[in-house]
Design a protein around this motif. Structure first.
Motif, PDB file in Angstrom:
ATOM      1  N   LEU A 129       0.836  -1.200   0.000  1.00 55.18           N
ATOM      2  CA  LEU A 129       0.000   0.000   0.000  1.00 55.18           C
ATOM      3  C   LEU A 129       0.872   1.253   0.000  1.00 55.18           C
ATOM      4  CD1 LEU A 129      -2.740   1.432   0.212  1.00 55.18           C
ATOM      5  CD2 LEU A 129      -2.627   1.099   2.694  1.00 55.18           C
ATOM      6  N   PHE A 133       0.893   4.264  -2.855  1.00 54.50           N
ATOM      7  CA  PHE A 133       0.721   5.702  -2.610  1.00 54.50           C
ATOM      8  C   PHE A 133       1.885   6.497  -3.193  1.00 54.50           C
ATOM      9  CE2 PHE A 133      -2.124   4.620   1.134  1.00 54.50           C
ATOM     10  CZ  PHE A 133      -3.233   5.265   0.626  1.00 54.50           C
ATOM     11  N   LEU A 201      -5.575   2.051  -6.010  1.00 54.66           N
ATOM     12  CA  LEU A 201      -4.485   1.614  -5.134  1.00 54.66           C
ATOM     13  C   LEU A 201      -4.244   0.115  -5.283  1.00 54.66           C
ATOM     14  CD1 LEU A 201      -5.406   3.748  -2.011  1.00 54.66           C
ATOM     15  CD2 LEU A 201      -3.243   3.915  -3.281  1.00 54.66           C
TER      16      LEU A 201
END
Length: 217
Positions: A129, A133, A201
């Motif tokens: 994750l 980002f 994402l």
């Protein structure tokens, strides 16, 4: 049933394409300075991906050459164009979805279809994750095991917070909007915008979505 639902979304996109052709483009660009008019398109970036709305017929194309624009992406863009208010401005007042204007009736479905999916998808995958980002040019935030601010659109930044699972608790996720979000788009579109953020994402991280996502495609 799902195919029928998807076809209804595509039909809605066709209706919005017709509405776009009737919009005052100069006025729209005043409201949304991020728009660029070039190569026969009005161009806009949605969660890091460039899109173009064809001025000839109002259809939306994904301009990075990877895949076609999906219904969620297209409707997020069309409704932004259709609902942005003339005096909309970034307030720097961060709130959860339920605290946006007129959002509370949609909050239970939002939790199931967005924040629960966010938490389940990245449970045990905090590092993936974080890298996702970073690939989306996110700005790191101090809260959460992973916290970043990324842009849904240049006019609509969002803050994503993630706490990974441990021995006592399941993974948890939260997403904050600027209070101005409903001056830029319809409150229901805040749901699909957040959903698209989670999907983007997951796409960048190379992970399958988990949980009961809305699955508009």
């Amino acid at each position: 049933m799902k195919e029928e639902k998807v076809s209804n979304y595509i039909k809605l996109c066709d209706e919005w394409a017709e509405k776009f052709l009737r919009m005052d483009k100069a006025e729209l660009m005043k409201k949304l300075p991020e728009l660029k008019q070039e190569d026969g398109y009005l161009k806009i970036v949605h969660f890091g991906v460039p899109f173009g709305v064809r001025e000839s017929d109002g259809k939306i194309e994904r301009l990075d050459g990877k895949t076609e624009a999906n219904a969620t992406e297209m409707l997020n863009i069309y409704t932004l164009f259709g609902y942005v208010k003339e005096q909309a401005f970034f307030m720097d007042k961060w709130v959860p979805f339920a605290d946006l204007r007129n959002a509370r009736p949609f909050a239970p479905a939002y939790k199931t279809g967005v924040t629960d999916v966010f938490a389940e998808t990245f449970s045990g995958h905090a590092e993936e994750l974080r890298k996702a980002f970073m690939k989306l040019n996110g700005t790191e935030l101090p809260q959460g095991d992973v916290g970043y601010q990324i842009n849904a659109f240049a006019c609509e930044p969002m803050r994503f917070y993630f706490w990974d699972r441990d021995e006592e608790f399941e993974a948890q996720g939260n997403i904050l909007f600027d209070y101005s979000a409903t001056d830029y788009n319809h409150v229901e579109s805040a749901v699909s915008t957040a959903e698209m953020g989670v999907r983007r994402l997951a796409e960048v991280a190379g992970l399958p979505l988990k949980g009961k996502s809305f699955g508009m495609s």
